[in-house]
Design a protein around this motif. Structure first.
Motif, mmCIF file in Angstrom:
data_model
loop_
_atom_site.group_PDB
_atom_site.id
_atom_site.type_symbol
_atom_site.label_atom_id
_atom_site.label_comp_id
_atom_site.label_asym_id
_atom_site.label_seq_id
_atom_site.Cartn_x
_atom_site.Cartn_y
_atom_site.Cartn_z
ATOM 1 N N UNK A 93 0.980 -1.164 -0.047
ATOM 2 C CA UNK A 93 0.068 -0.028 0.093
ATOM 3 C C UNK A 93 0.948 1.131 -0.050
ATOM 4 N N UNK A 94 0.475 2.206 -0.803
ATOM 5 C CA UNK A 94 1.301 3.455 -1.144
ATOM 6 C C UNK A 94 0.514 4.660 -0.687
ATOM 7 N N UNK A 95 1.199 5.669 -0.179
ATOM 8 C CA UNK A 95 0.578 6.892 0.161
ATOM 9 C C UNK A 95 -0.220 7.573 -0.789
ATOM 10 N N UNK A 96 0.068 7.398 -2.285
ATOM 11 C CA UNK A 96 -0.826 8.010 -3.274
ATOM 12 C C UNK A 96 -2.115 7.259 -3.172
ATOM 13 N N UNK A 97 -2.244 6.033 -2.750
ATOM 14 C CA UNK A 97 -3.468 5.444 -2.864
ATOM 15 C C UNK A 97 -4.395 5.893 -1.728
#
Length: 283
Positions: A93-97
Motif C-alpha cells: 500500500x502506498x501513500x498515493x492510494x
C-alpha cells in the motif's frame, strides 16, 4: 554495541548498496528489531544492544541491500493510519492510494455496499469500512495468495463486514453495489523493466501489468461495472500520472456523468471518478 553505532553501520551499508532511503530504512529496521520508536536514536543512542538483536538487524540490512522492500522484511505497511500485513503476493500500500480513499470518504454514506476490484491486501476496502458506519463490502482478486493476505488483514482489524472472493474481474461477482473502487494494474507492459528493482523484482507482476497501453483493466472494469453498479452509484479509479484524460474519456464514453480527475500531493493526476446513471439489472 551501542544503538547509535549499530544504526550508523546499517545506514552506511545501505548507502553503499544505493538504497535511496538508506537513513530512514536503517532506522526503521533497527526500531523493528529492538521494538523502539523514532526517539530512541536521539534520546538513547548509547543503549547497548544485545548480540542476538544486533545479528538480526545486520541480517535484515543485508537483505535490504539486495533491494528486498523494507515492508517485506517487516511484514507490515501503515495505510490510512492502520497497519496492514503485506508480502510478495500483494502490492505494498502506498501513500498515493490514500488519495483515492480520502476522495471516496468525502461523500461516503453510511450503510452502503462497496465493491473493491483488484483488492490485493484489502487496504482500500478495509480502510473504507473501518472509517464508516454499517457499510459492507466485497473484495475481489484473481490471486488466491493475495486474498489470503486480505483475509488476514480483515481478521486483524476485526472487520466482519468484508467478504473476499476469487474472481477474474466480475466473473464470479453477484449483486449490485452503491460504489465500485479499483486500483487496477495500470503500468504499460513495456515499462515494467524500467521500474525500481524493489517493484520489478519483488512485487507481483499480476498487480502491475496493465497490458500494452496500460488501460486494459479500466476498459474491462467499466464494461463489467454497468451490470453491478446501482443507478446513481459511483465508480472510482486510481490511475497513473499520465492517464487522467484517457480514463476520464472512457467514463464519459460509457455514460458516466460528473466525471472528475483528482491530483495527488505532488500535483499529478491520481484519481478519476464518475457517477453512473444507468443501473444494474440486479437493482
Amino acid at each position: 554495541m551501542q544503538y547509535a553505532k549499530l544504526y550508523q553501520i546499517g545506514k552506511e551499508q545501505l548507502q553503499k548498496a544505493g538504497i535511496t532511503d538508506a537513513e530512514l530504512d536503517a532506522r526503521l529496521l533497527l526500531e523493528f528489531i529492538c521494538h523502539t520508536d523514532r526517539n530512541a536514536l536521539y534520546a538513547h543512542g548509547d543503549l547497548e544492544i544485545e548480540d542476538e538483536k544486533m545479528q538480526d538487524f545486520l541480517q535484515l540490512i543485508e537483505k535490504r541491500a539486495t533491494h528486498i522492500p523494507l515492508q517485506h522484511l517487516t511484514g507490515e505497511q501503515n495505510f490510512m493510519g492502520l497497519d496492514f500485513l503485506v508480502n510478495e503476493h500483494v502490492l505494498i500500500p502506498r501513500q498515493d492510494t490514500e488519495i483515492l480513499v480520502e476522495e471516496i470518504m468525502r461523500d461516503l454514506h453510511d450503510g452502503i455496499r462497496i465493491l473493491d476490484m483488484c483488492t490485493g491486501s484489502g487496504c482500500i476496502l478495509l480502510s473504507l469500512l473501518h472509517y464508516s458506519n454499517d457499510c459492507s463490502g466485497v473484495g475481489v482478486d484473481v490471486s488466491e495468495d493475495a486474498l489470503a493476505v486480505a483475509r488476514q488483514n480483515a481478521d486483524r482489524l476485526a472487520e466482519k463486514q468484508a467478504v473476499f472472493i476469487q474472481s477474474d474481474l466480475f466473473e464470479k461477482v453477484e449483486g449490485s453495489f452503491d460504489l465500485i473502487v479499483s486500483n487496477p494494474p495500470y503500468i504499460r507492459s513495456q515499462e515494467i523493466a524500467g521500474l525500481m528493482p524493489e517493484v520489478r523484482e519483488h512485487e507481483p507482476h499480476l498487480a502491475l501489468d496493465g497490458k500494452e497501453d496500460g488501460l486494459y483493466f479500466y476498459r474491462e472494469i467499466i464494461k463489467g461495472a454497468e451490470h453491478h453498479l446501482k443507478r446513481g452509484g459511483q465508480l472510482f479509479f486510481e490511475i497513473g500520472y499520465d492517464q487522467g484524460e484517457a480514463v476520464k474519456a472512457l467514463l464519459v464514453a460509457n455514460g458516466y456523468t460528473e466525471v472528475a480527475v483528482v491530483k495527488d500531493y505532488a500535483g499529478l493526476d491520481r484519481v478519476v471518478y464518475g457517477t453512473f446513471l444507468g443501473g444494474s439489472s440486479n437493482v
